[in-house]
Design a protein around this motif. Structure first.
Motif, PDB file in Angstrom:
ATOM      1  N   ILE A  81       0.840  -1.203   0.000  1.00  0.00           N
ATOM      2  CA  ILE A  81       0.000   0.000   0.000  1.00  0.00           C
ATOM      3  C   ILE A  81       0.877   1.257   0.000  1.00  0.00           C
ATOM      4  O   ILE A  81       0.612   2.218  -0.734  1.00  0.00           O
ATOM      5  CB  ILE A  81      -0.959   0.016   1.205  1.00  0.00           C
ATOM      6  CG1 ILE A  81      -1.922  -1.174   1.155  1.00  0.00           C
ATOM      7  CG2 ILE A  81      -1.709   1.338   1.276  1.00  0.00           C
ATOM      8  CD1 ILE A  81      -2.902  -1.157  -0.003  1.00  0.00           C
ATOM      9  N   GLN A  82       1.921   1.261   0.815  1.00  0.00           N
ATOM     10  CA  GLN A  82       2.811   2.422   0.879  1.00  0.00           C
ATOM     11  C   GLN A  82       3.482   2.696  -0.459  1.00  0.00           C
ATOM     12  O   GLN A  82       3.605   3.848  -0.887  1.00  0.00           O
ATOM     13  CB  GLN A  82       3.886   2.208   1.951  1.00  0.00           C
ATOM     14  CG  GLN A  82       3.554   2.866   3.278  1.00  0.00           C
ATOM     15  CD  GLN A  82       4.746   2.885   4.217  1.00  0.00           C
ATOM     16  OE1 GLN A  82       5.124   1.842   4.748  1.00  0.00           O
ATOM     17  NE2 GLN A  82       5.302   4.043   4.424  1.00  0.00           N
ATOM     18  N   GLU A  83       3.926   1.643  -1.118  1.00  0.00           N
ATOM     19  CA  GLU A  83       4.556   1.806  -2.437  1.00  0.00           C
ATOM     20  C   GLU A  83       3.568   2.425  -3.421  1.00  0.00           C
ATOM     21  O   GLU A  83       3.911   3.328  -4.185  1.00  0.00           O
ATOM     22  CB  GLU A  83       5.047   0.453  -2.957  1.00  0.00           C
ATOM     23  CG  GLU A  83       6.271  -0.077  -2.221  1.00  0.00           C
ATOM     24  CD  GLU A  83       6.627  -1.496  -2.636  1.00  0.00           C
ATOM     25  OE1 GLU A  83       5.955  -2.036  -3.554  1.00  0.00           O
ATOM     26  OE2 GLU A  83       7.562  -2.077  -2.053  1.00  0.00           O
ATOM     27  N   ALA A  84       2.325   1.945  -3.404  1.00  0.00           N
ATOM     28  CA  ALA A  84       1.296   2.486  -4.292  1.00  0.00           C
ATOM     29  C   ALA A  84       0.943   3.915  -3.895  1.00  0.00           C
ATOM     30  O   ALA A  84       0.775   4.794  -4.753  1.00  0.00           O
ATOM     31  CB  ALA A  84       0.055   1.602  -4.243  1.00  0.00           C
ATOM     32  N   PHE A  89      -2.444   8.647  -7.344  1.00  0.00           N
ATOM     33  CA  PHE A  89      -3.630   8.018  -7.919  1.00  0.00           C
ATOM     34  C   PHE A  89      -3.290   6.818  -8.797  1.00  0.00           C
ATOM     35  O   PHE A  89      -3.914   5.751  -8.679  1.00  0.00           O
ATOM     36  CB  PHE A  89      -4.428   9.042  -8.731  1.00  0.00           C
ATOM     37  CG  PHE A  89      -5.462   8.422  -9.627  1.00  0.00           C
ATOM     38  CD1 PHE A  89      -6.586   7.811  -9.097  1.00  0.00           C
ATOM     39  CD2 PHE A  89      -5.290   8.425 -11.011  1.00  0.00           C
ATOM     40  CE1 PHE A  89      -7.536   7.217  -9.929  1.00  0.00           C
ATOM     41  CE2 PHE A  89      -6.233   7.838 -11.840  1.00  0.00           C
ATOM     42  CZ  PHE A  89      -7.355   7.229 -11.303  1.00  0.00           C
ATOM     43  N   GLU A  90      -2.306   6.966  -9.679  1.00  0.00           N
ATOM     44  CA  GLU A  90      -1.980   5.878 -10.598  1.00  0.00           C
ATOM     45  C   GLU A  90      -1.559   4.621  -9.839  1.00  0.00           C
ATOM     46  O   GLU A  90      -1.928   3.503 -10.211  1.00  0.00           O
ATOM     47  CB  GLU A  90      -0.865   6.311 -11.562  1.00  0.00           C
ATOM     48  CG  GLU A  90      -1.260   7.444 -12.509  1.00  0.00           C
ATOM     49  CD  GLU A  90      -2.405   7.071 -13.433  1.00  0.00           C
ATOM     50  OE1 GLU A  90      -2.606   5.866 -13.687  1.00  0.00           O
ATOM     51  OE2 GLU A  90      -3.121   7.986 -13.897  1.00  0.00           O
ATOM     52  N   GLY A  91      -0.798   4.797  -8.769  1.00  0.00           N
ATOM     53  CA  GLY A  91      -0.349   3.658  -7.984  1.00  0.00           C
ATOM     54  C   GLY A  91      -1.499   2.969  -7.274  1.00  0.00           C
ATOM     55  O   GLY A  91      -1.598   1.732  -7.270  1.00  0.00           O
ATOM     56  N   MET A  92      -2.385   3.763  -6.689  1.00  0.00           N
ATOM     57  CA  MET A  92      -3.519   3.186  -5.955  1.00  0.00           C
ATOM     58  C   MET A  92      -4.530   2.543  -6.906  1.00  0.00           C
ATOM     59  O   MET A  92      -5.086   1.492  -6.612  1.00  0.00           O
ATOM     60  CB  MET A  92      -4.191   4.263  -5.109  1.00  0.00           C
ATOM     61  CG  MET A  92      -3.315   4.826  -4.003  1.00  0.00           C
ATOM     62  SD  MET A  92      -2.806   3.609  -2.758  1.00  0.00           S
ATOM     63  CE  MET A  92      -4.338   3.338  -1.868  1.00  0.00           C
ATOM     64  N   GLN A 192      -4.199  14.297  -0.592  1.00  0.00           N
ATOM     65  CA  GLN A 192      -3.786  14.969  -1.812  1.00  0.00           C
ATOM     66  C   GLN A 192      -3.344  13.929  -2.850  1.00  0.00           C
ATOM     67  O   GLN A 192      -2.466  13.118  -2.591  1.00  0.00           O
ATOM     68  CB  GLN A 192      -2.625  15.935  -1.532  1.00  0.00           C
ATOM     69  CG  GLN A 192      -1.936  16.521  -2.755  1.00  0.00           C
ATOM     70  CD  GLN A 192      -2.879  17.256  -3.700  1.00  0.00           C
ATOM     71  OE1 GLN A 192      -3.979  17.648  -3.319  1.00  0.00           O
ATOM     72  NE2 GLN A 192      -2.461  17.437  -4.934  1.00  0.00           N
ATOM     73  N   GLY A 193      -4.002  13.928  -3.995  1.00  0.00           N
ATOM     74  CA  GLY A 193      -3.629  13.015  -5.068  1.00  0.00           C
ATOM     75  C   GLY A 193      -4.688  11.978  -5.397  1.00  0.00           C
ATOM     76  O   GLY A 193      -4.944  11.690  -6.559  1.00  0.00           O
ATOM     77  N   PHE A 194      -5.314  11.406  -4.368  1.00  0.00           N
ATOM     78  CA  PHE A 194      -6.311  10.366  -4.646  1.00  0.00           C
ATOM     79  C   PHE A 194      -7.278  10.214  -3.476  1.00  0.00           C
ATOM     80  O   PHE A 194      -7.005  10.615  -2.350  1.00  0.00           O
ATOM     81  CB  PHE A 194      -5.633   9.007  -4.911  1.00  0.00           C
ATOM     82  CG  PHE A 194      -5.053   8.366  -3.687  1.00  0.00           C
ATOM     83  CD1 PHE A 194      -5.817   7.522  -2.882  1.00  0.00           C
ATOM     84  CD2 PHE A 194      -3.745   8.630  -3.306  1.00  0.00           C
ATOM     85  CE1 PHE A 194      -5.282   6.945  -1.737  1.00  0.00           C
ATOM     86  CE2 PHE A 194      -3.200   8.057  -2.167  1.00  0.00           C
ATOM     87  CZ  PHE A 194      -3.971   7.210  -1.380  1.00  0.00           C
ATOM     88  N   GLY A 195      -8.394   9.598  -3.783  1.00  0.00           N
ATOM     89  CA  GLY A 195      -9.357   9.208  -2.765  1.00  0.00           C
ATOM     90  C   GLY A 195      -9.987   7.899  -3.182  1.00  0.00           C
ATOM     91  O   GLY A 195      -9.911   7.513  -4.349  1.00  0.00           O
ATOM     92  N   GLY A 219     -11.257  10.936 -15.840  1.00  0.00           N
ATOM     93  CA  GLY A 219     -10.431  12.008 -16.400  1.00  0.00           C
ATOM     94  C   GLY A 219     -10.502  13.310 -15.635  1.00  0.00           C
ATOM     95  O   GLY A 219      -9.832  14.284 -15.989  1.00  0.00           O
ATOM     96  N   HIS A 220     -11.305  13.361 -14.571  1.00  0.00           N
ATOM     97  CA  HIS A 220     -11.447  14.575 -13.764  1.00  0.00           C
ATOM     98  C   HIS A 220     -10.795  14.388 -12.391  1.00  0.00           C
ATOM     99  O   HIS A 220     -10.764  13.289 -11.856  1.00  0.00           O
ATOM    100  CB  HIS A 220     -12.924  14.929 -13.567  1.00  0.00           C
ATOM    101  CG  HIS A 220     -13.625  15.361 -14.808  1.00  0.00           C
ATOM    102  ND1 HIS A 220     -13.639  16.667 -15.250  1.00  0.00           N
ATOM    103  CD2 HIS A 220     -14.340  14.634 -15.723  1.00  0.00           C
ATOM    104  CE1 HIS A 220     -14.344  16.746 -16.374  1.00  0.00           C
ATOM    105  NE2 HIS A 220     -14.777  15.528 -16.681  1.00  0.00           N
TER     106      HIS A 220
END
Length: 327
Positions: A81-84, A89-92, A192-195, A219-220
């Motif tokens: 999880i930490q690496e992602a 966002f792309e990692g998660m 910040q970055g993803f949810g 895309g948003h």
């Protein structure tokens, strides 16, 4: 001979000496919330209340008894999880959904575990019997079984038992948004970055109901106020869901397989009940109060309900850059 696994909801066992996941005797413990998150966002000393508001803990105090095997498995999960997480966002988004299920499930189950212990101890003091309805025993027992897949030969086949949505999100660097519903097994997480939003035991039904808005979001980058509205849609959909998720669970010598059974509504009872804009507006008021938005701002006479996700008449997605609210 089928696999026999620990189910704490059979005899309501939530004692410190038993591993929360396997039931093995243990002296080891692990944090309910990932230590690296507590350290990074510095909320370990913040307090969190139990459901009845009469008891609170600091986040760092919340510890689960666990066997060495379980502790190691969750440590390995945390590394992934930490690496992602570091890739945003792309990692998660690239993670297997089962990893997100286990990661969010660890926090939701951890809070559920503390609720169960608190209620058990409270009833003991009052010389009352602690009990749960058969519905909750079954729901929580199935959830616990699914969580055991991190250490036991349990696999998910066919339709998955959860809805998980991951998306780009705009937030201030030092803010973390977290919310859970331990009774209905819902989870919301944003930085910040993803949810992402997870309905941990809905058989994918709620994700299907929200499919249209999730496709519009592609895309948003979401504004936090949009994130709150999206979670409210998931939360309210769970509230009006009229069918109990069912699972096909097969237990053999080789292990256990779990498959979500599709809901087949009858003609007199749709999958979801009536969507009441008045009730939904009250729910949104709870989520949007930090922005000073009140119920009367959401529902205005002869106007469509306020939304930051869709334009009122065209239903086009609203670009977050056009939203003049802090993030």
């Amino acid at each position: 001979m089928s696999l026999s696994l620990f189910n704490p909801f059979t005899d309501l066992i939530f004692d410190d000496q038993f591993c929360f996941l396997t039931g093995n005797l243990t002296t080891e413990k692990m944090s309910v919330f990932p230590v690296w998150l507590l350290d990074h966002f510095k909320f370990g000393t913040d307090r969190i209340e139990m459901m009845d508001k009469s008891k609170s803990y600091t986040y760092a105090d919340l510890q689960l008894p666990c066997s060495p095997r379980v502790k190691k498995a969750f440590e390995e999960l945390e590394k992934k999880i930490q690496e992602a997480y570091q890739q945003g966002f792309e990692g998660m988004k690239a993670l297997d959904e089962q990893l997100l299920f286990l990661w969010s499930g660890r926090m939701v189950y951890g809070m559920l575990y503390y609720e169960m212990r608190y209620e058990s101890e409270r009833n003991l003091r009052l010389r009352q019997i602690f009990d749960l309805s058969e519905t909750l025993r079954e729901r929580f027992g199935n959830f616990h079984l699914m969580m055991q897949s991190i250490v036991e030969p349990i696999s998910f086949v066919g339709k998955k038992p959860w809805s998980i949505a991951v998306f780009p999100l705009k937030y201030s660097e030092d803010i973390i948004s977290y919310r859970d519903d331990t009774v209905n097994l819902l989870f919301q997480f944003g930085v910040q970055g993803f949810g992402f939003i997870a309905c941990l035991q809905d058989n994918g039904i709620i994700g299907e109901k929200q499919k249209e808005i999730l496709e519009k979001m592609e895309g948003h980058i979401l504004h936090p106020v949009q994130f709150e509205e999206l979670f409210a849609r998931f939360h309210y959909s769970d509230y009006i869901l009229q069918y109990k998720p069912e699972f096909k669970i097969e237990n053999t010598d080789e292990g256990i397989t779990i498959e979500a059974i599709p809901v087949l509504p009858n003609e007199n009872r749709p999958v979801f009940g009536f969507w009441d804009e008045d009730i939904f507006a009250q729910l949104m008021t709870n989520y949007w109060s930090v922005y000073g938005i009140q119920r009367e701002d959401i529902l205005k006479f002869q106007k469509p309900p306020l939304s930051f996700l869709e334009k009122p008449y065209t239903k086009d997605f609203i670009d977050s850059e056009s939203i003049d609210l802090p993030f």
